[in-house]
Design a protein around this motif. Structure first.
Motif, PDB file in Angstrom:
ATOM      1  N   ARG A 199       0.828  -1.205   0.000  1.00 22.29           N
ATOM      2  CA  ARG A 199       0.000   0.000   0.000  1.00 22.29           C
ATOM      3  C   ARG A 199       0.862   1.254   0.000  1.00 22.29           C
ATOM      4  N   GLN A 200       1.943   1.239   0.746  1.00 23.76           N
ATOM      5  CA  GLN A 200       2.814   2.409   0.791  1.00 23.76           C
ATOM      6  C   GLN A 200       3.492   2.641  -0.554  1.00 23.76           C
ATOM      7  N   ARG A 254       0.863   4.071  -2.948  1.00 22.94           N
ATOM      8  CA  ARG A 254       0.628   5.491  -2.662  1.00 22.94           C
ATOM      9  C   ARG A 254       1.773   6.345  -3.219  1.00 22.94           C
ATOM     10  N   HIS A 275       1.379   6.762  -6.921  1.00 20.07           N
ATOM     11  CA  HIS A 275       0.323   7.751  -7.208  1.00 20.07           C
ATOM     12  C   HIS A 275       0.829   9.171  -6.982  1.00 20.07           C
ATOM     13  N   LYS A 276       1.553   9.402  -5.892  1.00 23.37           N
ATOM     14  CA  LYS A 276       2.041  10.742  -5.588  1.00 23.37           C
ATOM     15  C   LYS A 276       3.030  11.225  -6.648  1.00 23.37           C
ATOM     16  N   GLU A 292      -4.071  14.498   1.187  1.00 28.37           N
ATOM     17  CA  GLU A 292      -3.842  14.172  -0.216  1.00 28.37           C
ATOM     18  C   GLU A 292      -2.543  14.770  -0.745  1.00 28.37           C
TER      19      GLU A 292
END
Length: 286
Positions: free
Chosen positions: A112-113, A116, A119-120, A223
């Motif tokens: 998950r990290q 993320r 995505h960032k 976000e």
């Protein structure tokens, strides 16, 4: 002791090849040492000259999808963690559905990290224009938390296919000339341009679309964490926009009230006509 050398921090192909051979040979997880780099020796001796040949393994697709992301994490023990989990999954095919299993939960958190972070990077990379001998080139500086640079290359070559661009990071660089993708050594932030003329236009646009009535600071920070702000031109405006958000919101409300007061009154709709009496009349007595 089996010592497996991996060429890079994201050497997924080598890990899969070695893990398959070791698992087919029944090598326990505590008998494998995973290392990255070309070190010639270590406390446990030389790397195994030849690992067991890999055979066919029946592994759930969900495990491979999990492993392909989790192995990009910066956790030093991730290679060993995934190999140990692989051995358990081979013995217990239903393990991937056990959300209470501590080892599976730990690996899932790594995945998950990484997801993320991917995505960032896609959301917060900001290119700045510069000139070289071949014309304009767009250069961006980004600081990933995990080893995601190569995993994200396809996204940027697809989205910015017609641009000449470079993405510089402390872990390595990507360069695209419109046809070929190449890699470079790690860079420093000073290697990227600090600004360009287009940033003023971008800041004007960002200021114009900022809606103070919809400001939710906690959600915004969740976000867009502050650690990304230093590399994004629009974030220089955020403290100012937040500070003035309440005043702008009140101005918007006042303008709305003034406009409503100055508009002509809306005439009331006519009263509905009475409905005809549709009741059946009784015939008169003869």
């Amino acid at each position: 002791m089996h010592v497996v050398r991996l060429a890079r921090e994201d050497d997924l192909d080598r890990w899969r090849e070695a893990a398959r051979g070791l698992a087919c040979a029944g090598v326990p997880a505590d008998q494998v040492l995973w290392q990255v780099g070309d070190a010639s020796a270590d406390l446990f001796g030389e790397a195994t000259p030849s690992l067991p040949a890999g055979g066919a393994l029946s592994v759930p697709k969900s495990f491979m999808a999990l492993a392909n992301r989790a192995l990009l994490h910066n956790e030093p023990q991730r290679w060993a963690m995934l190999y140990a989990l692989l051995l358990r999954v081979l013995r217990q095919p239903g393990l991937m559905g056990d959300r209470a299993d501590p080892a599976l939960r730990r690996v899932t958190m790594l995945e998950r990290q990484v997801r993320r972070d991917i995505h960032k990077m896609r959301a917060f990379v900001r290119f700045r224009q510069m000139q070289d001998d071949d014309g304009p080139r767009y250069v961006a500086w980004f600081e990933p938390e995990h080893h995601i640079l190569r995993a994200n290359a396809g996204f940027f070559t697809g989205r910015f296919a017609t641009m000449r661009w470079s993405i510089l990071t402390p872990l390595g660089c990507l360069h695209w000339d419109g046809e070929t993708l190449s890699e470079g050594p790690p860079a420093a932030k000073g290697d990227a341009p600090s600004n360009d003329p287009v940033e003023a236009v971008w800041q004007t646009y960002y200021r114009s679309i900022f809606n103070p009535a919809r400001l939710m600071t906690k959600a915004m920070l969740s976000e867009m964490p502050k650690k990304y702000w230093k590399n994004m031109p629009e974030t220089a405006l955020i403290p100012e926009l937040i500070a003035g958000a309440r005043g702008r919101e009140l101005e918007m409300i006042e303008r709305s009230r003034t406009a409503a007061a100055m508009s002509p009154a809306t005439p009331e709709p006519p009263s509905p006509r009475p409905r005809p009496d549709t009741a059946r009349r009784r015939p008169a007595d003869s």
